[in-house]
Design a protein around this motif. Structure first.
Motif, PDB file in Angstrom:
ATOM      1  N   TYR A  42     -16.486  15.104 -39.692  1.00  0.00           N
ATOM      2  CA  TYR A  42     -17.090  15.226 -41.161  1.00  0.00           C
ATOM      3  C   TYR A  42     -18.410  14.274 -41.160  1.00  0.00           C
ATOM      4  O   TYR A  42     -18.560  13.242 -41.786  1.00  0.00           O
ATOM      5  N   PRO A  43     -19.544  15.049 -40.292  1.00  0.00           N
ATOM      6  CA  PRO A  43     -20.823  14.327 -40.200  1.00  0.00           C
ATOM      7  C   PRO A  43     -21.573  13.925 -41.061  1.00  0.00           C
ATOM      8  O   PRO A  43     -22.328  12.910 -41.212  1.00  0.00           O
ATOM      9  N   ASN A  44     -21.358  14.807 -42.434  1.00  0.00           N
ATOM     10  CA  ASN A  44     -22.219  14.448 -43.628  1.00  0.00           C
ATOM     11  C   ASN A  44     -21.602  13.808 -44.707  1.00  0.00           C
ATOM     12  O   ASN A  44     -21.977  13.683 -45.841  1.00  0.00           O
ATOM     13  N   SER A  45     -20.412  13.169 -44.039  1.00  0.00           N
ATOM     14  CA  SER A  45     -19.671  12.472 -45.283  1.00  0.00           C
ATOM     15  C   SER A  45     -19.750  10.960 -45.058  1.00  0.00           C
ATOM     16  O   SER A  45     -19.842  10.579 -43.962  1.00  0.00           O
ATOM     17  N   THR A  46     -19.505  10.495 -46.575  1.00  0.00           N
ATOM     18  CA  THR A  46     -19.273   8.824 -46.408  1.00  0.00           C
ATOM     19  C   THR A  46     -17.644   8.891 -46.098  1.00  0.00           C
ATOM     20  O   THR A  46     -17.101   9.653 -47.089  1.00  0.00           O
TER      21      THR A  46
ATOM     22  N   ASN B 246     -20.253  13.562 -54.155  1.00  0.00           N
ATOM     23  CA  ASN B 246     -21.143  12.749 -53.375  1.00  0.00           C
ATOM     24  C   ASN B 246     -20.513  12.908 -51.666  1.00  0.00           C
ATOM     25  O   ASN B 246     -21.146  11.928 -50.976  1.00  0.00           O
ATOM     26  N   ASN B 247     -19.725  13.754 -51.286  1.00  0.00           N
ATOM     27  CA  ASN B 247     -19.336  13.832 -49.931  1.00  0.00           C
ATOM     28  C   ASN B 247     -18.565  12.527 -49.529  1.00  0.00           C
ATOM     29  O   ASN B 247     -18.737  12.260 -48.115  1.00  0.00           O
TER      30      ASN B 247
ATOM     31  N   LYS C 109     -15.492  10.854 -38.028  1.00  0.00           N
ATOM     32  CA  LYS C 109     -16.832  11.116 -38.332  1.00  0.00           C
ATOM     33  C   LYS C 109     -17.636  12.134 -37.691  1.00  0.00           C
ATOM     34  O   LYS C 109     -18.239  13.018 -38.196  1.00  0.00           O
ATOM     35  N   LYS C 110     -17.150  12.666 -36.476  1.00  0.00           N
ATOM     36  CA  LYS C 110     -17.270  13.773 -35.638  1.00  0.00           C
ATOM     37  C   LYS C 110     -17.068  14.880 -36.271  1.00  0.00           C
ATOM     38  O   LYS C 110     -17.791  15.940 -36.326  1.00  0.00           O
TER      39      LYS C 110
END
Length: 179
Positions: A134-138, A105-106, A131-132
């Motif tokens: 790991y842009p597609n992660s929670t 689920n990233n 977040k920059k």
């Protein structure tokens, strides 16, 4: 090592089954709860590891502890593991499942260590930078206070670590001055 491989295989099988049944989030919650129970209960771990308690008795114990409290798929899985005499691996399987679920689920675990409680503004700046990368992660943030770092912060993401602590900077300065 062998137990780890077996635990990962069981965890992968449970994840595949829970995804197939569209029940992975609830099963993950069960595995998190099971991990916490195992960490807190030495008595339960001794039941897992006790060869004098037969599989049927262990199944009865698990039913009494978990029936109606966790999903049927999770309970059936625990029963299968018990039937296969692998119950000593349950804590490891639960932890492996959670890791696989998060990877699927990233979801990234980020540990933020500071000497004092950080202000929200500072936390949000740090998280923004994470977040920059790991842009597609929670991001799941856990915070820890460690006065020994003196100031600044340490960010741990998986096996990576960003050390912006005062203690680290002082240590680096000491090494430079001594060499």
């Amino acid at each position: 090592m062998k137990g780890t491989i077996v635990a990962k295989r069981y965890a992968k099988s449970l994840l595949d089954l829970s995804l197939e049944k569209n029940n992975s989030e609830k099963v993950n919650n069960d595995m998190v709860q099971l991990s916490e129970i195992c960490a807190d209960s030495k008595e339960l771990i001794s039941v897992f590891n006790n060869p004098t308690i037969n599989a049927n008795k262990k199944s009865e114990i698990f039913d009494a502890l978990f029936k109606g409290k966790i999903e049927n798929i999770s309970l059936d899985f625990i029963q299968l593991i018990t039937k296969n005499s692998r119950e000593r691996l349950i804590p490891e399987i639960a932890q492996s499942f959670t890791k696989l679920y998060k990877a699927h689920n990233n979801v990234i675990d980020v540990e933020l260590i500071s000497a004092l409680e950080l202000e929200e503004k500072a936390k949000s700046k740090i998280l923004e930078k994470v977040k920059k990368n790991y842009p597609n992660s929670t991001i799941e943030l856990s915070e820890k206070i460690d006065p020994s770092i003196l100031g600044g912060f340490i960010v741990k993401i998986g096996d990576k670590q960003i050390d912006a602590s005062v203690a680290s900077q002082l240590s680096n300065l000491k090494n430079v001055l001594l060499n």
